[in-house]
Scaffold this motif. Structure first.
Motif, short mmCIF file in Angstrom:
data_model
loop_
_atom_site.label_atom_id
_atom_site.label_comp_id
_atom_site.label_asym_id
_atom_site.label_seq_id
_atom_site.Cartn_x
_atom_site.Cartn_y
_atom_site.Cartn_z
N UNK A 97 -1.03 1.30 -3.09
CA UNK A 97 -0.29 0.24 -1.98
C UNK A 97 0.64 0.93 -0.96
N UNK A 98 1.23 2.18 -1.44
CA UNK A 98 2.25 2.75 -0.47
C UNK A 98 1.36 3.58 0.96
N UNK A 99 0.23 3.90 0.19
CA UNK A 99 -0.38 4.78 1.24
C UNK A 99 -0.97 3.99 2.15
N UNK A 100 -1.79 2.55 1.64
CA UNK A 100 -1.89 1.55 2.60
C UNK A 100 -1.16 0.94 3.68
N UNK A 101 0.02 0.99 3.03
CA UNK A 101 1.33 0.36 4.05
C UNK A 101 1.82 1.51 4.62
N UNK A 102 1.54 2.48 4.77
CA UNK A 102 2.03 3.85 5.77
C UNK A 102 3.36 4.11 5.05
N UNK A 120 1.27 13.63 5.70
CA UNK A 120 0.05 14.06 5.51
C UNK A 120 -0.74 13.44 4.41
N UNK A 121 -0.09 13.25 3.33
CA UNK A 121 -0.72 12.27 2.05
C UNK A 121 -0.91 11.13 2.67
N UNK A 122 -0.05 10.37 3.42
CA UNK A 122 -0.33 8.86 3.78
C UNK A 122 -1.59 9.05 4.79
N UNK A 123 -1.51 9.89 5.77
CA UNK A 123 -2.65 9.79 6.89
C UNK A 123 -4.05 10.32 6.23
N UNK A 124 -4.04 11.37 5.49
CA UNK A 124 -5.12 11.80 5.25
C UNK A 124 -5.85 10.97 3.79
N UNK A 125 -5.12 10.26 3.28
CA UNK A 125 -5.60 9.25 2.04
C UNK A 125 -5.76 7.87 2.27
N UNK A 126 -5.30 7.39 3.51
CA UNK A 126 -5.45 6.01 3.79
C UNK A 126 -7.00 5.72 3.94
N UNK A 127 -7.86 6.18 4.48
CA UNK A 127 -9.03 5.86 4.36
C UNK A 127 -9.70 5.76 2.96
N UNK A 128 -9.24 6.73 2.30
CA UNK A 128 -9.96 6.92 0.72
C UNK A 128 -9.43 5.64 -0.13
N UNK A 129 -8.26 5.05 0.27
CA UNK A 129 -7.71 4.04 -0.57
C UNK A 129 -7.66 2.62 0.18
N UNK A 130 -8.22 2.63 1.15
CA UNK A 130 -8.08 1.40 2.12
C UNK A 130 -8.66 0.29 1.08
N UNK A 132 -7.24 -0.94 -1.38
CA UNK A 132 -5.87 -1.65 -1.98
C UNK A 132 -5.38 -2.63 -0.86
N UNK A 133 -5.37 -3.87 -1.26
CA UNK A 133 -4.67 -4.96 -0.17
C UNK A 133 -3.15 -4.90 -0.54
N UNK A 134 -2.52 -5.24 0.52
CA UNK A 134 -0.88 -4.98 0.45
C UNK A 134 -0.64 -6.11 1.45
N UNK A 135 0.21 -7.05 1.00
CA UNK A 135 0.80 -8.16 1.77
C UNK A 135 1.50 -7.50 2.86
#
Length: 180
Positions: A97-102, A120-130, A132-135
């Motif tokens: 959820x933290x990755x998807x929320x930037x 980098x963690x957020x940028x590079x993993x966002x597509x891989x964990x997209x 996960x839905x986050x309000x």
């Protein structure tokens, strides 16, 4: 490649534990979820790192933890120790959820993670964990609690116990009420 160990915990050594499998003790660097397992027979999901001078085992309570660890290893600047530190503070669902929320601040709060590594963690993993839905309002409510002096982790855990359909203001009010 060692992917799983089943045996009993024969001892603990710092952040690791010794898993006795058929009389052979394997030193496994493990997340806190593995370290909380009982002293009876346990199954530990393992990621093996082979280096020129060492063979290291990293252990996880679930395959989901191991998969996220392996994704983290793919991020430039994140090695096994940093990836284990990231996983040690939160559940895989919270990290996704933290990755998807930037949510770069979430990763910066982890000892040993600076701004650039967190980005980098957020940028590079966002597509891989997209998946996960986050309000969208969840981040606003969390930030409000942090402004009131709560830690990131405490704020997220308190909000997890409150109805996500409510407005951010109402979620903060209920989280504060529960904490009182």
């Amino acid at each position: 490649m060692i992917a799983r160990l089943r045996g009993r915990i024969a001892g603990r050594a710092g952040t690791g534990l010794i898993v006795d499998v058929g009389g052979v003790g394997y030193l496994v660097h493990a997340t806190p979820s593995v370290q909380r397992l009982g002293d009876g027979e346990v199954t530990v999901e393992v990621h093996t790192v082979v280096r020129e001078d060492a063979l290291q085992l990293y252990g996880f309570a679930t395959a989901e933890e191991r998969e996220l660890f392996e994704l983290l290893l793919g991020v430039n600047g994140v090695g096994p120790k940093v990836a284990l530190a990231i996983l040690s503070g939160s559940t895989p669902a919270e990290l996704r959820r933290a990755i998807v929320r930037d949510d770069v601040k979430r990763f910066q709060a982890i000892p040993g993670i600076g701004l650039k590594t967190a980005q980098r963690v957020v940028l590079e993993l966002k597509a891989a964990v997209a998946d996960a839905a986050v309000p969208g309002d969840e981040l606003a409510a969390r930030d409000a609690l942090v402004e009131l002096g709560w830690s990131l982790l405490d704020a997220e855990r308190a909000l997890a116990e409150v109805d996500p359909e409510l407005s951010p203001e109402e979620r903060v009010r209920l989280a504060l009420k529960k904490a009182a």
